[in-house]
Motif scaffolding. Structure first.
Motif, PDB file in Angstrom:
ATOM      1  N   ALA A  51      -7.346   4.966  -5.551  1.00 55.40           N
ATOM      2  CA  ALA A  51      -6.087   4.237  -4.989  1.00 55.40           C
ATOM      3  C   ALA A  51      -4.963   4.973  -5.729  1.00 55.40           C
ATOM      4  N   ALA A  52      -3.909   5.519  -4.907  1.00 57.62           N
ATOM      5  CA  ALA A  52      -2.811   6.100  -5.291  1.00 57.62           C
ATOM      6  C   ALA A  52      -1.644   4.923  -5.337  1.00 57.62           C
ATOM      7  N   GLU A  53      -0.832   5.205  -6.380  1.00 54.61           N
ATOM      8  CA  GLU A  53       0.171   4.109  -6.580  1.00 54.61           C
ATOM      9  C   GLU A  53       1.498   4.531  -5.700  1.00 54.61           C
ATOM     10  N   GLY A  54       2.237   3.535  -5.254  1.00 55.58           N
ATOM     11  CA  GLY A  54       3.663   3.982  -4.625  1.00 55.58           C
ATOM     12  C   GLY A  54       3.269   3.722  -3.076  1.00 55.58           C
ATOM     13  N   SER A  55       4.260   4.347  -2.413  1.00 55.38           N
ATOM     14  CA  SER A  55       4.239   4.187  -0.906  1.00 55.38           C
ATOM     15  C   SER A  55       3.313   5.207  -0.002  1.00 55.38           C
ATOM     16  N   HIS A  56       2.963   6.311  -0.787  1.00 56.10           N
ATOM     17  CA  HIS A  56       2.041   7.283  -0.076  1.00 56.10           C
ATOM     18  C   HIS A  56       0.780   7.705  -0.710  1.00 56.10           C
ATOM     19  N   PHE A  57      -0.232   7.772  -0.016  1.00 55.28           N
ATOM     20  CA  PHE A  57      -1.544   8.354  -0.652  1.00 55.28           C
ATOM     21  C   PHE A  57      -1.267   9.666  -1.273  1.00 55.28           C
ATOM     22  N   ILE A  83      -6.149   4.495   1.629  1.00 59.46           N
ATOM     23  CA  ILE A  83      -5.103   5.406   2.323  1.00 59.46           C
ATOM     24  C   ILE A  83      -3.939   4.537   2.735  1.00 59.46           C
ATOM     25  N   GLN A  84      -2.724   4.709   2.307  1.00 58.78           N
ATOM     26  CA  GLN A  84      -1.504   4.164   2.734  1.00 58.78           C
ATOM     27  C   GLN A  84      -0.495   5.246   2.842  1.00 58.78           C
ATOM     28  N   GLY A  85       0.641   4.756   3.687  1.00 58.94           N
ATOM     29  CA  GLY A  85       1.585   5.891   3.819  1.00 58.94           C
ATOM     30  C   GLY A  85       1.200   7.196   4.495  1.00 58.94           C
ATOM     31  N   ASN A  86       1.780   8.256   3.864  1.00 59.08           N
ATOM     32  CA  ASN A  86       1.352   9.628   4.541  1.00 59.08           C
ATOM     33  C   ASN A  86       0.121  10.047   3.527  1.00 59.08           C
TER      34      ASN A  86
END
Length: 256
Positions: A52-58, A101-104
């Motif tokens: 998982a990536a932190e913040g708004s985007h992957f 996967i979130q954001g871009n």
């Protein structure tokens, strides 16, 4: 560090990416991803991996600030090799892997996503391979993976147009395993991880290996698959699974 193992509980490890604000796939990030997955692949107490990536985007792709030096030093072949080594470290991980996967997820981010066994998308997420709009092509191994995952036609659409697609279309292409509301993204990944972690690890990992072996060696798979099939019949867990079925009880797997 940009990439680290955050937790390991009940056989489920969480790996996080944090390179604010866009989680760019710099050379250092690629090296850290390679190293962390090489490490986790040796962890016998890990049965499933969530990334998982932190913040708004992957991950919004490569750090374009590194390109002038790459071009000047004619280092593209080295970058190709290092990018492929990163993706291969994920693909070689025996445990099933799940990406949130979130954001871009763009360019190198889309390539990174391609390396995972499962890709859970937030409903507003977007993915694409816009490299051609910068005069280049994907070089981390994602080009090959997207052909395997989505087929040559869909992969060609993404590669040749540089278009960015939304989560629903990614699901239709077979790129997204599942699409969920953003607030339930990690919850859904954790639910899937828990389900897989409850199953006999040797059988699960052998099934994953069988899929990958078939993709790279279709003509030789009969003999490879035959041996894998034999190997799972030699485990303690297959005996427990059969006995539990006969006795009408829940199996207690030892993952060996």
């Amino acid at each position: 560090m940009y990439v680290k193992i955050e937790s390991n509980r009940d056989g489920i490890a969480k790996i996080s990416l944090s390179n604010p604000n866009m989680n760019l796939l710099s050379n250092q990030v690629k090296r850290e991803i390679h190293d962390v997955f090489s490490q986790i692949s040796q962890a016998s107490d890990v049965r499933v991996v969530i990334f998982a990536a932190e913040g708004s985007h992957f991950c919004c792709g490569a750090d374009l600030k590194e390109f002038p030096e790459r071009i000047e030093k004619k280092a593209a072949r080295q970058v190709w090799d290092e990018g492929h080594a990163m993706l291969q470290a994920i693909l070689n991980t025996p445990q099933p892997t799940i990406a949130c996967i979130q954001g871009n997820a763009l360019g190198g981010g889309a390539e990174l996503a391609a390396a995972f066994d499962f890709r859970i998308f937030a409903d507003q997420a977007k993915i694409g391979l816009p490299e051609v709009t910068r005069g280049v092509i994907p070089g981390n191994g994602g080009l090959e993976r997207w052909i395997d995952i989505a087929g040559a036609g869909y992969a060609m659409k993404l590669l040749l147009t540089g278009s960015v697609i939304e989560a629903v279309e990614a699901k239709e292409m077979g790129i997204a395993t599942e699409v969920v509301a953003a607030e339930h993204l990690y919850e859904k990944a954790a639910e899937l991880a828990k389900q897989i972690a409850s199953l006999p690890a040797v059988a699960v990992q052998t099934a994953k290996r069988a899929v990958h072996q078939y993709l790279v060696a279709k003509n030789d798979f009969n003999s490879i698959g035959r041996e894998l099939f034999y190997q799972v019949h030699e485990t303690e867990d297959v005996r427990e699974g059969v006995q539990a079925f006969i006795e009408k009880r829940k199996p207690v797997f030892k993952h060996r």
